[in-house]
Design an enzyme around this catalytic site. Sequence first.
Site, PDB file in Angstrom:
ATOM      1  N   ASN A   9       0.798  -1.228   0.000  1.00 25.77           N
ATOM      2  CA  ASN A   9       0.000   0.000   0.000  1.00 25.77           C
ATOM      3  C   ASN A   9       0.834   1.284   0.000  1.00 25.77           C
ATOM      4  OD1 ASN A   9       0.771  -0.637   2.643  1.00 25.77           O
ATOM      5  ND2 ASN A   9      -1.025   0.319   3.554  1.00 25.77           N
ATOM      6  N   ARG A  69      11.331   3.846   5.341  1.00 26.17           N
ATOM      7  CA  ARG A  69      11.174   3.908   6.792  1.00 26.17           C
ATOM      8  C   ARG A  69      11.961   2.810   7.489  1.00 26.17           C
ATOM      9  NH1 ARG A  69       5.128   4.597   8.928  1.00 26.17           N
ATOM     10  NH2 ARG A  69       5.069   2.339   9.101  1.00 26.17           N
ATOM     11  N   PRO A 128       9.911  -6.978  -1.050  1.00 29.50           N
ATOM     12  CA  PRO A 128       8.710  -6.152  -1.222  1.00 29.50           C
ATOM     13  C   PRO A 128       7.490  -7.019  -1.519  1.00 29.50           C
ATOM     14  CG  PRO A 128      10.026  -6.103  -3.218  1.00 29.50           C
ATOM     15  CD  PRO A 128      10.806  -6.905  -2.218  1.00 29.50           C
ATOM     16  N   ALA A 129       6.307  -6.462  -1.339  1.00 28.46           N
ATOM     17  CA  ALA A 129       5.072  -7.172  -1.680  1.00 28.46           C
ATOM     18  C   ALA A 129       5.079  -7.537  -3.160  1.00 28.46           C
ATOM     19  CB  ALA A 129       3.867  -6.300  -1.360  1.00 28.46           C
ATOM     20  N   SER A 144      -0.402  -7.315   7.719  1.00 29.64           N
ATOM     21  CA  SER A 144      -1.561  -7.707   8.508  1.00 29.64           C
ATOM     22  C   SER A 144      -1.150  -8.355   9.824  1.00 29.64           C
ATOM     23  CB  SER A 144      -2.431  -8.681   7.713  1.00 29.64           C
ATOM     24  OG  SER A 144      -1.808  -9.950   7.616  1.00 29.64           O
ATOM     25  N   GLU A 172       4.772  -3.626  12.427  1.00 33.80           N
ATOM     26  CA  GLU A 172       3.745  -2.595  12.253  1.00 33.80           C
ATOM     27  C   GLU A 172       2.579  -3.289  11.577  1.00 33.80           C
ATOM     28  OE1 GLU A 172       1.221  -0.361  10.818  1.00 33.80           O
ATOM     29  OE2 GLU A 172       2.724   0.250   9.343  1.00 33.80           O
ATOM     30  N   ARG A 194      -7.130   8.876   2.371  1.00 32.24           N
ATOM     31  CA  ARG A 194      -5.717   8.795   2.019  1.00 32.24           C
ATOM     32  C   ARG A 194      -5.423   7.382   1.518  1.00 32.24           C
ATOM     33  NH1 ARG A 194      -0.605   8.573   6.047  1.00 32.24           N
ATOM     34  NH2 ARG A 194       1.048   9.075   4.549  1.00 32.24           N
ATOM     35  N   CYS A 202      -3.201   1.367   7.031  1.00 35.82           N
ATOM     36  CA  CYS A 202      -3.426   0.896   8.394  1.00 35.82           C
ATOM     37  C   CYS A 202      -3.871   2.041   9.293  1.00 35.82           C
ATOM     38  CB  CYS A 202      -2.176   0.240   8.935  1.00 35.82           C
ATOM     39  SG  CYS A 202      -0.716   1.297   8.876  1.00 35.82           S
ATOM     40  N   GLU A 223     -10.580  -4.687   9.717  1.00 32.51           N
ATOM     41  CA  GLU A 223     -10.016  -3.566   8.964  1.00 32.51           C
ATOM     42  C   GLU A 223     -10.580  -3.582   7.540  1.00 32.51           C
ATOM     43  OE1 GLU A 223      -5.593  -1.548   8.790  1.00 32.51           O
ATOM     44  OE2 GLU A 223      -5.753  -3.720   8.780  1.00 32.51           O
ATOM     45  N   SER A 253       1.142  10.685  10.127  1.00 30.23           N
ATOM     46  CA  SER A 253       2.430  10.226   9.618  1.00 30.23           C
ATOM     47  C   SER A 253       3.420  11.382   9.480  1.00 30.23           C
ATOM     48  CB  SER A 253       2.242   9.551   8.259  1.00 30.23           C
ATOM     49  OG  SER A 253       1.371   8.440   8.376  1.00 30.23           O
TER      50      SER A 253
END
Length: 494
Positions: free
Chosen positions: A167, A175, A191-192, A245, A266, A294, A300, A397, A457
């Site tokens: 996402n 980060r 990465p995803a 998740s 996270e 957003r 999340c 969620e 953020s």
Amino acid sequence: MNADDQPHHPRENTVLDGVPRGLLIDGTWQSATAQRTFDVEDPSTTTPLCAVPDATADDALQALDAADRAQPSWAAHPPRQRGEILRRAFETITSRHEDLSLLMTLEMGKPLAESRAEVTYAAEFFRWFAEEAVRIDGDYAVSPNGSGRMLITRQPVGPSLMVTPWNFPMAMGTRKIGPAVAAGCTMVIKPAHQTPLTMLALGEILTEAGLPPGVLNIITARHADEVMRPLITDPRARKLTFTGSTPVGRTLIEQSARQVLKTSMELGGNAPFLVFDDADVDAAVDGAMLAKMRNIGEACTAANRFYLHRDIAEEFTDKLTRRMRALRLGRGAGDNVEVGPLIDAAQLDKVTELVDDAVQQGARVLTGGKAESGPGYYYPPTVLTDVPPNARLTSEEVFGPVAPISTFTEEDEAITAANNTEFGLVSYAYTRDMPRALRISEALQTGMVGLNQGVVSNAAAPFGGVKQSGIGREGGKIGIDEYLETKYIAVGGL
């Protein structure tokens, strides 16, 4: 939504052609050992953008080999030079802002305006941690009995495993990479599979900035468990960081227990958005649009449950519904698009199921409420009211552009409802009463609170949650702590 009506950006092919199509291992771009690939899909059309290597367990272990070999020399690298690498990467990201934004939009679907904001946000982590690299401190003290000295130093934790989500494909990378580079840790990052291209572009930027071979290794893979499990159970790995998740996070924590890895997680959120009777309703609606929409709601931190005081509920609901209904839906690369597609068919099905469940239990649809027809994973901005407390979307969620609204009369009632979840990432509250603002900020069981603002953020602030929303913090002055170990040296003979 008709694919023929969705405009294509003239630079799409040029941007895609400029992305490396390999695994970054020990400073070189390589094919998967099994010569397998998988397609990266455009979620706005469901057509493939390109193919990237589908790494095997052997590829992943080669990446860890490289990270392990590079760790001693990288840990000894001067902090100032580590910081300067990050600073150069920050400047390159800034100079390539438009191309990186378009690339992100193509593989993730978010509108260009959203991608531009993410690239700016992502770059800030490199700028922030470039400055933190030279601020890793320690301590020196006389032993209480006077017979010796206590020397405290902090050292890099070592080879770090990183798993990033789809996402925020650049910001969640910077980060994690930023503090690891600043601290002197080598990395293997996966990465995803939905959004690997942004990470590959970021790997190229860091290589150009002077990051030595083996410090950052990138493996792309369709099935995460196949490549991550061998790494997590390898004794050379010393750190695992994951954004995604909660169910997957629990599994990774269990796997990491075998090697007692230092972990930071996270995880999921279920953010409440509280609006009290004394709030500035227009400001609250502005904040709600940011907190809810957003990243198309696929965040999340997205406001997942709206609790409105009965005295302002009608006004707020009417204004929010008008704003949501007016948003322009379409392909993210098109002009004036405000809402793009969801990431894939599974996410579209999930949002549809959650909305249908709420409606079946009595919720009313004020706008939206049904997936768009045609190619692409589009779900319109949706507002639901009279949402019953047992509807699934009050506890799960949503990760989509859906705003479920409930009402309250007493402050304690709102706090109880907001805290009635296993998650605890972020909450939002609007009130002009300062004592109340402080009371509710302390009472809300979340790691972050957006008080009279819809975005929390910030690269300079610690990001993370409590309860089932994770372990540890990313960003801010304490973000680098996740990549450092404290060593105490007892000095005698004085």
